[in-house]
Design a protein around this motif. Sequence first.
Motif, PDB file in Angstrom:
ATOM      1  N   ALA A  70       4.709 -21.713   1.721  1.00 54.83           N
ATOM      2  CA  ALA A  70       3.999 -22.972   1.928  1.00 54.83           C
ATOM      3  C   ALA A  70       4.960 -24.094   2.282  1.00 54.83           C
ATOM      4  O   ALA A  70       4.662 -24.940   3.135  1.00 54.83           O
ATOM      5  CB  ALA A  70       3.199 -23.331   0.679  1.00 54.83           C
ATOM      6  N   ARG A  71       6.130 -24.109   1.656  1.00 51.11           N
ATOM      7  CA  ARG A  71       7.125 -25.148   1.967  1.00 51.11           C
ATOM      8  C   ARG A  71       7.628 -25.035   3.401  1.00 51.11           C
ATOM      9  O   ARG A  71       8.100 -26.009   3.981  1.00 51.11           O
ATOM     10  CB  ARG A  71       8.289 -25.070   0.978  1.00 51.11           C
ATOM     11  N   GLN A  72       7.525 -23.842   3.958  1.00 50.51           N
ATOM     12  CA  GLN A  72       7.919 -23.628   5.352  1.00 50.51           C
ATOM     13  C   GLN A  72       6.790 -23.937   6.326  1.00 50.51           C
ATOM     14  O   GLN A  72       6.909 -23.727   7.529  1.00 50.51           O
ATOM     15  CB  GLN A  72       8.366 -22.178   5.545  1.00 50.51           C
ATOM     16  N   GLY A  73       5.663 -24.414   5.798  1.00 46.86           N
ATOM     17  CA  GLY A  73       4.534 -24.763   6.633  1.00 46.86           C
ATOM     18  C   GLY A  73       3.690 -23.570   7.044  1.00 46.86           C
ATOM     19  O   GLY A  73       2.903 -23.663   7.994  1.00 46.86           O
ATOM     20  N   ARG A  74       3.824 -22.461   6.320  1.00 46.29           N
ATOM     21  CA  ARG A  74       3.069 -21.258   6.641  1.00 46.29           C
ATOM     22  C   ARG A  74       2.247 -20.829   5.424  1.00 46.29           C
ATOM     23  O   ARG A  74       2.371 -21.393   4.346  1.00 46.29           O
ATOM     24  CB  ARG A  74       4.005 -20.121   7.071  1.00 46.29           C
ATOM     25  N   ARG A  75       1.460 -19.792   5.624  1.00 48.17           N
ATOM     26  CA  ARG A  75       0.581 -19.293   4.573  1.00 48.17           C
ATOM     27  C   ARG A  75       0.952 -17.851   4.257  1.00 48.17           C
ATOM     28  O   ARG A  75       1.192 -17.059   5.164  1.00 48.17           O
ATOM     29  CB  ARG A  75      -0.867 -19.342   5.050  1.00 48.17           C
ATOM     30  N   LEU A  76       1.011 -17.548   2.973  1.00 46.53           N
ATOM     31  CA  LEU A  76       1.205 -16.161   2.560  1.00 46.53           C
ATOM     32  C   LEU A  76      -0.142 -15.462   2.562  1.00 46.53           C
ATOM     33  O   LEU A  76      -1.098 -15.928   1.951  1.00 46.53           O
ATOM     34  CB  LEU A  76       1.818 -16.083   1.162  1.00 46.53           C
ATOM     35  N   ARG A  77      -0.211 -14.326   3.269  1.00 41.25           N
ATOM     36  CA  ARG A  77      -1.440 -13.531   3.332  1.00 41.25           C
ATOM     37  C   ARG A  77      -1.075 -12.120   2.877  1.00 41.25           C
ATOM     38  O   ARG A  77      -0.232 -11.461   3.488  1.00 41.25           O
ATOM     39  CB  ARG A  77      -1.992 -13.515   4.753  1.00 41.25           C
ATOM     40  N   LEU A  78      -1.701 -11.669   1.796  1.00 41.29           N
ATOM     41  CA  LEU A  78      -1.300 -10.417   1.147  1.00 41.29           C
ATOM     42  C   LEU A  78      -2.489  -9.471   0.996  1.00 41.29           C
ATOM     43  O   LEU A  78      -3.545  -9.865   0.477  1.00 41.29           O
ATOM     44  CB  LEU A  78      -0.709 -10.729  -0.228  1.00 41.29           C
ATOM     45  N   CYS A 127       0.842  -1.195   0.000  1.00 42.64           N
ATOM     46  CA  CYS A 127       0.000   0.000   0.000  1.00 42.64           C
ATOM     47  C   CYS A 127       0.879   1.248   0.000  1.00 42.64           C
ATOM     48  O   CYS A 127       2.101   1.161   0.133  1.00 42.64           O
ATOM     49  CB  CYS A 127      -0.917   0.019   1.224  1.00 42.64           C
ATOM     50  N   GLY A 128       0.256   2.402  -0.140  1.00 37.57           N
ATOM     51  CA  GLY A 128       0.961   3.665  -0.065  1.00 37.57           C
ATOM     52  C   GLY A 128       1.245   4.050   1.380  1.00 37.57           C
ATOM     53  O   GLY A 128       0.751   3.423   2.326  1.00 37.57           O
ATOM     54  N   THR A 129       2.031   5.107   1.565  1.00 36.33           N
ATOM     55  CA  THR A 129       2.439   5.504   2.920  1.00 36.33           C
ATOM     56  C   THR A 129       1.247   5.950   3.769  1.00 36.33           C
ATOM     57  O   THR A 129       1.218   5.702   4.981  1.00 36.33           O
ATOM     58  CB  THR A 129       3.477   6.631   2.846  1.00 36.33           C
ATOM     59  N   ALA A 130       0.254   6.610   3.155  1.00 35.08           N
ATOM     60  CA  ALA A 130      -0.916   7.061   3.917  1.00 35.08           C
ATOM     61  C   ALA A 130      -1.712   5.868   4.440  1.00 35.08           C
ATOM     62  O   ALA A 130      -2.104   5.841   5.616  1.00 35.08           O
ATOM     63  CB  ALA A 130      -1.797   7.955   3.053  1.00 35.08           C
ATOM     64  N   ARG A 131      -1.940   4.859   3.585  1.00 32.24           N
ATOM     65  CA  ARG A 131      -2.651   3.655   4.011  1.00 32.24           C
ATOM     66  C   ARG A 131      -1.843   2.915   5.081  1.00 32.24           C
ATOM     67  O   ARG A 131      -2.411   2.382   6.042  1.00 32.24           O
ATOM     68  CB  ARG A 131      -2.890   2.734   2.827  1.00 32.24           C
ATOM     69  N   GLU A 132      -0.536   2.873   4.927  1.00 31.72           N
ATOM     70  CA  GLU A 132       0.303   2.192   5.921  1.00 31.72           C
ATOM     71  C   GLU A 132       0.134   2.826   7.301  1.00 31.72           C
ATOM     72  O   GLU A 132      -0.003   2.112   8.316  1.00 31.72           O
ATOM     73  CB  GLU A 132       1.774   2.234   5.510  1.00 31.72           C
ATOM     74  N   ALA A 133       0.146   4.138   7.370  1.00 33.05           N
ATOM     75  CA  ALA A 133      -0.008   4.823   8.660  1.00 33.05           C
ATOM     76  C   ALA A 133      -1.349   4.482   9.297  1.00 33.05           C
ATOM     77  O   ALA A 133      -1.436   4.220  10.512  1.00 33.05           O
ATOM     78  CB  ALA A 133       0.140   6.326   8.469  1.00 33.05           C
ATOM     79  N   LEU A 134      -2.408   4.466   8.480  1.00 35.21           N
ATOM     80  CA  LEU A 134      -3.731   4.125   8.996  1.00 35.21           C
ATOM     81  C   LEU A 134      -3.785   2.693   9.514  1.00 35.21           C
ATOM     82  O   LEU A 134      -4.351   2.419  10.591  1.00 35.21           O
ATOM     83  CB  LEU A 134      -4.778   4.322   7.901  1.00 35.21           C
ATOM     84  N   LEU A 135      -3.204   1.771   8.750  1.00 28.13           N
ATOM     85  CA  LEU A 135      -3.233   0.362   9.149  1.00 28.13           C
ATOM     86  C   LEU A 135      -2.411   0.117  10.405  1.00 28.13           C
ATOM     87  O   LEU A 135      -2.835  -0.630  11.304  1.00 28.13           O
ATOM     88  CB  LEU A 135      -2.720  -0.508   7.997  1.00 28.13           C
ATOM     89  N   ARG A 136      -1.254   0.741  10.483  1.00 23.05           N
ATOM     90  CA  ARG A 136      -0.427   0.579  11.691  1.00 23.05           C
ATOM     91  C   ARG A 136      -1.177   1.061  12.939  1.00 23.05           C
ATOM     92  O   ARG A 136      -1.147   0.406  13.990  1.00 23.05           O
ATOM     93  CB  ARG A 136       0.891   1.345  11.530  1.00 23.05           C
ATOM     94  N   GLU A 155       4.529  -7.174   7.215  1.00 24.15           N
ATOM     95  CA  GLU A 155       5.563  -6.581   6.363  1.00 24.15           C
ATOM     96  C   GLU A 155       4.885  -5.574   5.434  1.00 24.15           C
ATOM     97  O   GLU A 155       4.036  -5.951   4.634  1.00 24.15           O
ATOM     98  CB  GLU A 155       6.264  -7.658   5.523  1.00 24.15           C
ATOM     99  N   PHE A 156       5.262  -4.311   5.550  1.00 25.52           N
ATOM    100  CA  PHE A 156       4.676  -3.278   4.702  1.00 25.52           C
ATOM    101  C   PHE A 156       5.594  -3.019   3.514  1.00 25.52           C
ATOM    102  O   PHE A 156       6.806  -2.861   3.673  1.00 25.52           O
ATOM    103  CB  PHE A 156       4.453  -1.992   5.500  1.00 25.52           C
ATOM    104  N   THR A 157       5.004  -2.980   2.321  1.00 25.34           N
ATOM    105  CA  THR A 157       5.755  -2.798   1.081  1.00 25.34           C
ATOM    106  C   THR A 157       5.127  -1.672   0.280  1.00 25.34           C
ATOM    107  O   THR A 157       3.892  -1.596   0.159  1.00 25.34           O
ATOM    108  CB  THR A 157       5.746  -4.095   0.243  1.00 25.34           C
ATOM    109  N   GLU A 158       5.964  -0.806  -0.283  1.00 28.38           N
ATOM    110  CA  GLU A 158       5.487   0.313  -1.080  1.00 28.38           C
ATOM    111  C   GLU A 158       4.834  -0.200  -2.363  1.00 28.38           C
ATOM    112  O   GLU A 158       5.423  -0.969  -3.124  1.00 28.38           O
ATOM    113  CB  GLU A 158       6.641   1.252  -1.413  1.00 28.38           C
ATOM    114  N   ALA A 159       3.600   0.251  -2.596  1.00 26.13           N
ATOM    115  CA  ALA A 159       2.819  -0.278  -3.712  1.00 26.13           C
ATOM    116  C   ALA A 159       3.418   0.058  -5.068  1.00 26.13           C
ATOM    117  O   ALA A 159       3.392  -0.759  -5.992  1.00 26.13           O
ATOM    118  CB  ALA A 159       1.378   0.231  -3.623  1.00 26.13           C
TER     119      ALA A 159
END
Length: 336
Positions: free
Chosen positions: A95-103, A49-58, A69-73
């Motif tokens: 998935a190979r590490q036994g976890r799920r990617l959630r994006l 997301c963008g920086t404004a959305r990141e601030a709101l989500l945090r 993990e926040f990544t610039e869109a």
Amino acid sequence: MTTLPAGTAASDTFTHLLLPFDGLEQFLAGAVPFLRAGVDQSDRVLAVCGTAREALLRDALGPAAGGVEFTEAASWYEHPSRTLSDCLSDACDTARQGRRLRLLGEPVWATRPPLEVVEWQRAEAVLNIAFRGTGAAIMCPYAASLPASVVAAGRKTHPETVRGPRAVANPGFLNPWTFCGQCDDEPLPPPPADAATLDIDRPDLYWLRAYVADCARQTPLPEEDRQRLLVAVTEIVTNALRHGAAPIVLRLWTDEPDGTPALVCEVTDKGRWAPGTGFGLVPPTPGGAASGGRFGLWAVRLLCSVVQIRTGDDGTAVRLRLTLPNPPDHVRMDGA
């Protein structure tokens, strides 16, 4: 109608959610539970997301934001095929590490030039096929302020729509191949009359590459992109020679129909591609062999800014576009 918690599905193969929202309250009402559930379940959680959305989500997530993990869109959504490939690799590795990617992925591409928007919409459809079996969960927030055509396409490319904390089946969802076929309904505009033209009647790839390289040097295309073009053209012409029908013709020109200057290379022949090949839209499974001999066409999509394919009774056209760094005056490429 059966409802499911947002971020789950009837089977654990892949979840692809549309989050339509009108205002920040609706955005946070859908996005925060999705992200928080991932943190609670020890998923690998990414928010693009963008920086404004990141601030709101945090702020809304509080301490749980430390597990996201926040990544610039803008950098994430650089190129549709490359982003699809990288994200699929992340999902498979997780998935190979036994976890799920959630994006959580905000579609910042929605206001880009029309040809690029179509490729991103196509990627939204195709990931429903490419991500099967990965266990990943992707939520895409679509603001009501986006162009109406973008929002309408979003309802066709996402199997489920989020309503508050719940996810419901999306009645507008289309089979991904049906959607991709609709993207190609419109005929390509004809090449300009003064396009550089080469008739290909023998498998002489050395002279073909020399011709394309000479034409490309007459444009501001960077050297790295010129090499990408040569690899892509070689793949397309080789495919036409093996599976197409004469006459095979290559054309090059520059244009900027939507304000984005590009070097365009088109290869046409009189053959017709069989249905069900995927046209190189689905990336090969990471670490596995490509099926159907289509890795070359997938690689072409990675190398070029836009790849447009039309095939039917009149033959096949594959049109490659590479974005130019500066708007050029119309360039006449003689290929001499």
